[in-house]
Write a protein that holds these residues in place. Sequence first.
Motif, PDB file in Angstrom:
ATOM      1  N   VAL A   1      -3.819  13.294  -4.337  1.00 32.64           N
ATOM      2  CA  VAL A   1      -3.631  12.960  -2.921  1.00 32.64           C
ATOM      3  C   VAL A   1      -4.458  11.738  -2.553  1.00 32.64           C
ATOM      4  O   VAL A   1      -3.989  10.839  -1.833  1.00 32.64           O
ATOM      5  CB  VAL A   1      -3.998  14.161  -2.037  1.00 32.64           C
ATOM      6  CG1 VAL A   1      -3.991  13.774  -0.563  1.00 32.64           C
ATOM      7  CG2 VAL A   1      -3.036  15.311  -2.278  1.00 32.64           C
ATOM      8  N   ALA A   2      -5.695  11.672  -3.050  1.00 32.79           N
ATOM      9  CA  ALA A   2      -6.548  10.509  -2.777  1.00 32.79           C
ATOM     10  C   ALA A   2      -5.944   9.247  -3.386  1.00 32.79           C
ATOM     11  O   ALA A   2      -5.955   8.172  -2.763  1.00 32.79           O
ATOM     12  CB  ALA A   2      -7.952  10.758  -3.323  1.00 32.79           C
TER      13      ALA A   2
ATOM     14  N   PHE B   1      -2.784   8.738  -3.928  1.00 37.59           N
ATOM     15  CA  PHE B   1      -1.599   8.420  -3.130  1.00 37.59           C
ATOM     16  C   PHE B   1      -1.971   7.644  -1.877  1.00 37.59           C
ATOM     17  O   PHE B   1      -1.314   6.649  -1.528  1.00 37.59           O
ATOM     18  CB  PHE B   1      -0.857   9.703  -2.776  1.00 37.59           C
ATOM     19  CG  PHE B   1       0.180   9.534  -1.707  1.00 37.59           C
ATOM     20  CD1 PHE B   1       1.340   8.814  -1.955  1.00 37.59           C
ATOM     21  CD2 PHE B   1      -0.005  10.083  -0.450  1.00 37.59           C
ATOM     22  CE1 PHE B   1       2.293   8.645  -0.958  1.00 37.59           C
ATOM     23  CE2 PHE B   1       0.941   9.923   0.539  1.00 37.59           C
ATOM     24  CZ  PHE B   1       2.093   9.200   0.285  1.00 37.59           C
ATOM     25  N   GLU B   2      -3.009   8.069  -1.169  1.00 37.40           N
ATOM     26  CA  GLU B   2      -3.436   7.358   0.032  1.00 37.40           C
ATOM     27  C   GLU B   2      -3.891   5.938  -0.313  1.00 37.40           C
ATOM     28  O   GLU B   2      -3.646   4.987   0.451  1.00 37.40           O
ATOM     29  CB  GLU B   2      -4.562   8.124   0.723  1.00 37.40           C
ATOM     30  CG  GLU B   2      -4.152   9.472   1.283  1.00 37.40           C
ATOM     31  CD  GLU B   2      -3.107   9.365   2.379  1.00 37.40           C
ATOM     32  OE1 GLU B   2      -2.995   8.275   2.989  1.00 37.40           O
ATOM     33  OE2 GLU B   2      -2.415  10.369   2.652  1.00 37.40           O
ATOM     34  N   GLN B   3      -4.544   5.784  -1.444  1.00 33.17           N
ATOM     35  CA  GLN B   3      -4.961   4.449  -1.870  1.00 33.17           C
ATOM     36  C   GLN B   3      -3.754   3.570  -2.176  1.00 33.17           C
ATOM     37  O   GLN B   3      -3.736   2.377  -1.852  1.00 33.17           O
ATOM     38  CB  GLN B   3      -5.867   4.564  -3.104  1.00 33.17           C
ATOM     39  CG  GLN B   3      -6.472   3.234  -3.551  1.00 33.17           C
ATOM     40  CD  GLN B   3      -7.432   3.407  -4.713  1.00 33.17           C
ATOM     41  OE1 GLN B   3      -7.733   4.531  -5.119  1.00 33.17           O
ATOM     42  NE2 GLN B   3      -7.910   2.310  -5.257  1.00 33.17           N
TER      43      GLN B   3
ATOM     44  N   VAL C   1      -0.787   3.890  -0.783  1.00 33.89           N
ATOM     45  CA  VAL C   1      -0.149   3.573   0.499  1.00 33.89           C
ATOM     46  C   VAL C   1      -0.881   2.422   1.176  1.00 33.89           C
ATOM     47  O   VAL C   1      -0.251   1.503   1.733  1.00 33.89           O
ATOM     48  CB  VAL C   1      -0.123   4.819   1.403  1.00 33.89           C
ATOM     49  CG1 VAL C   1       0.317   4.452   2.818  1.00 33.89           C
ATOM     50  CG2 VAL C   1       0.813   5.874   0.831  1.00 33.89           C
ATOM     51  N   THR C   2      -2.195   2.441   1.146  1.00 40.26           N
ATOM     52  CA  THR C   2      -2.976   1.360   1.741  1.00 40.26           C
ATOM     53  C   THR C   2      -2.663   0.030   1.075  1.00 40.26           C
ATOM     54  O   THR C   2      -2.519  -1.004   1.748  1.00 40.26           O
ATOM     55  CB  THR C   2      -4.472   1.667   1.629  1.00 40.26           C
ATOM     56  OG1 THR C   2      -4.759   2.917   2.282  1.00 40.26           O
ATOM     57  CG2 THR C   2      -5.308   0.576   2.257  1.00 40.26           C
TER      58      THR C   2
ATOM     59  N   LYS D   1       0.861  -1.229   2.154  1.00 40.38           N
ATOM     60  CA  LYS D   1       0.964  -1.765   3.513  1.00 40.38           C
ATOM     61  C   LYS D   1       0.603  -3.248   3.576  1.00 40.38           C
ATOM     62  O   LYS D   1       0.999  -3.936   4.515  1.00 40.38           O
ATOM     63  CB  LYS D   1       0.042  -0.971   4.451  1.00 40.38           C
ATOM     64  CG  LYS D   1       0.567   0.407   4.797  1.00 40.38           C
ATOM     65  CD  LYS D   1      -0.347   1.112   5.770  1.00 40.38           C
ATOM     66  CE  LYS D   1       0.219   2.473   6.165  1.00 40.38           C
ATOM     67  NZ  LYS D   1      -0.669   3.183   7.118  1.00 40.38           N
TER      68      LYS D   1
ATOM     69  N   ARG E   1       5.925   5.251   8.170  1.00 42.21           N
ATOM     70  CA  ARG E   1       6.339   6.525   7.572  1.00 42.21           C
ATOM     71  C   ARG E   1       7.352   6.317   6.454  1.00 42.21           C
ATOM     72  O   ARG E   1       7.298   6.997   5.416  1.00 42.21           O
ATOM     73  CB  ARG E   1       6.911   7.437   8.654  1.00 42.21           C
ATOM     74  CG  ARG E   1       5.886   7.929   9.661  1.00 42.21           C
ATOM     75  CD  ARG E   1       6.473   9.036  10.528  1.00 42.21           C
ATOM     76  NE  ARG E   1       7.620   8.567  11.293  1.00 42.21           N
ATOM     77  CZ  ARG E   1       7.516   8.051  12.525  1.00 42.21           C
ATOM     78  NH1 ARG E   1       6.339   7.930  13.096  1.00 42.21           N
ATOM     79  NH2 ARG E   1       8.601   7.677  13.183  1.00 42.21           N
TER      80      ARG E   1
ATOM     81  N   ARG F   1       5.489   5.255   3.416  1.00 38.68           N
ATOM     82  CA  ARG F   1       4.802   6.376   2.769  1.00 38.68           C
ATOM     83  C   ARG F   1       5.777   7.193   1.921  1.00 38.68           C
ATOM     84  O   ARG F   1       5.438   7.629   0.820  1.00 38.68           O
ATOM     85  CB  ARG F   1       4.154   7.279   3.823  1.00 38.68           C
ATOM     86  CG  ARG F   1       2.947   6.685   4.500  1.00 38.68           C
ATOM     87  CD  ARG F   1       2.360   7.656   5.510  1.00 38.68           C
ATOM     88  NE  ARG F   1       1.839   8.834   4.842  1.00 38.68           N
ATOM     89  CZ  ARG F   1       0.603   8.944   4.357  1.00 38.68           C
ATOM     90  NH1 ARG F   1      -0.243   7.938   4.482  1.00 38.68           N
ATOM     91  NH2 ARG F   1       0.204  10.060   3.777  1.00 38.68           N
TER      92      ARG F   1
ATOM     93  N   LEU G   1       5.550   7.641  -2.033  1.00 42.11           N
ATOM     94  CA  LEU G   1       5.503   9.000  -2.583  1.00 42.11           C
ATOM     95  C   LEU G   1       6.602   9.210  -3.618  1.00 42.11           C
ATOM     96  O   LEU G   1       6.372   9.851  -4.659  1.00 42.11           O
ATOM     97  CB  LEU G   1       5.630  10.020  -1.457  1.00 42.11           C
ATOM     98  CG  LEU G   1       5.568  11.491  -1.879  1.00 42.11           C
ATOM     99  CD1 LEU G   1       4.240  11.807  -2.553  1.00 42.11           C
ATOM    100  CD2 LEU G   1       5.795  12.404  -0.680  1.00 42.11           C
TER     101      LEU G   1
ATOM    102  N   THR H   1       3.511  -1.263  -4.574  1.00 40.95           N
ATOM    103  CA  THR H   1       2.129  -1.329  -4.087  1.00 40.95           C
ATOM    104  C   THR H   1       1.524  -2.718  -4.218  1.00 40.95           C
ATOM    105  O   THR H   1       0.493  -2.993  -3.588  1.00 40.95           O
ATOM    106  CB  THR H   1       1.244  -0.325  -4.840  1.00 40.95           C
ATOM    107  OG1 THR H   1       1.288  -0.615  -6.252  1.00 40.95           O
ATOM    108  CG2 THR H   1       1.719   1.101  -4.607  1.00 40.95           C
TER     109      THR H   1
END
Length: 263
Positions: A65-66, A68-70, A72-73, A76, A162, A165, A169, A245
């Motif tokens: 999960v961590a 994945f958030e990285q 996504v950042t 963006k 969204r 994301r 994912l 990414t």
Amino acid sequence: MNNRRHVESDAFSSVAAFSPYAARWLRFWLSRAGLAVLLVLVVLGLCSRGYAQVGAPHILGAAQVAAFEQLVTAAKGVDPQFLQAQATEAQKRGELSPIGAVSATMGVGVSLGTSGGFDQVTPGYRLSASLGVDLVSLSRRLGSTNAAQLAALTASTSAAGRDLRVRVLQAFTAYLSAVRAAGVAADALELAGAALQQQQARAVAGVSTGVDVLRASQARNSADADLYDANLRLAVAKQQLSAITGLTMPGLDRALTGAKPTP
């Protein structure tokens, strides 16, 4: 014969003796108290089921999960759709503000000049004399409309985030699935190789035939092809994750440190 009749009479007497208790239990469950007890049991069963579902482990671990958030950042900062949505929102916010509206209105008046002997149209900023713009009334008039438009722009940017994301994912889970599939294919190839060696040893001992060896060899070749295809899918999945990414392969490996599943 007498013993048989005695046994049958005892059985009938037991049923007759039990029937009042059965009738009592039946009346109890049909009564309000029985229905209340039954409802309590059902609620407890549902609660225990819900607790079991809440306590169930998630598909993605904390490290994944961590990661994945990285990802996504990072996405963006390079995704064209998300960046376009942000740029459009920032531009429209400037245009819809009262100062921006005044600036746009100031450029309405023009004048005709003859500089250099040719007619030229030049802007005339006659804000107070010609146009007579009232900043207070302009702010009130545009306030409600601008608020609705700004809310729509914010919603559009949020929707783009969204959507990004979801795409990250999808690429991330496709990569994780490809890693696991490649691991399974590698195990299958190892088992097929061991089976081939076993059939070869049995053929030397005269226990199996050459046909058995050929079948084991074909199974081993098929497993080798499956592993090759799985590694290709893994490479494509990693390239897709890198593309969405904007991370290079070394950077992607650093972002996925600790998040890669065991093959």
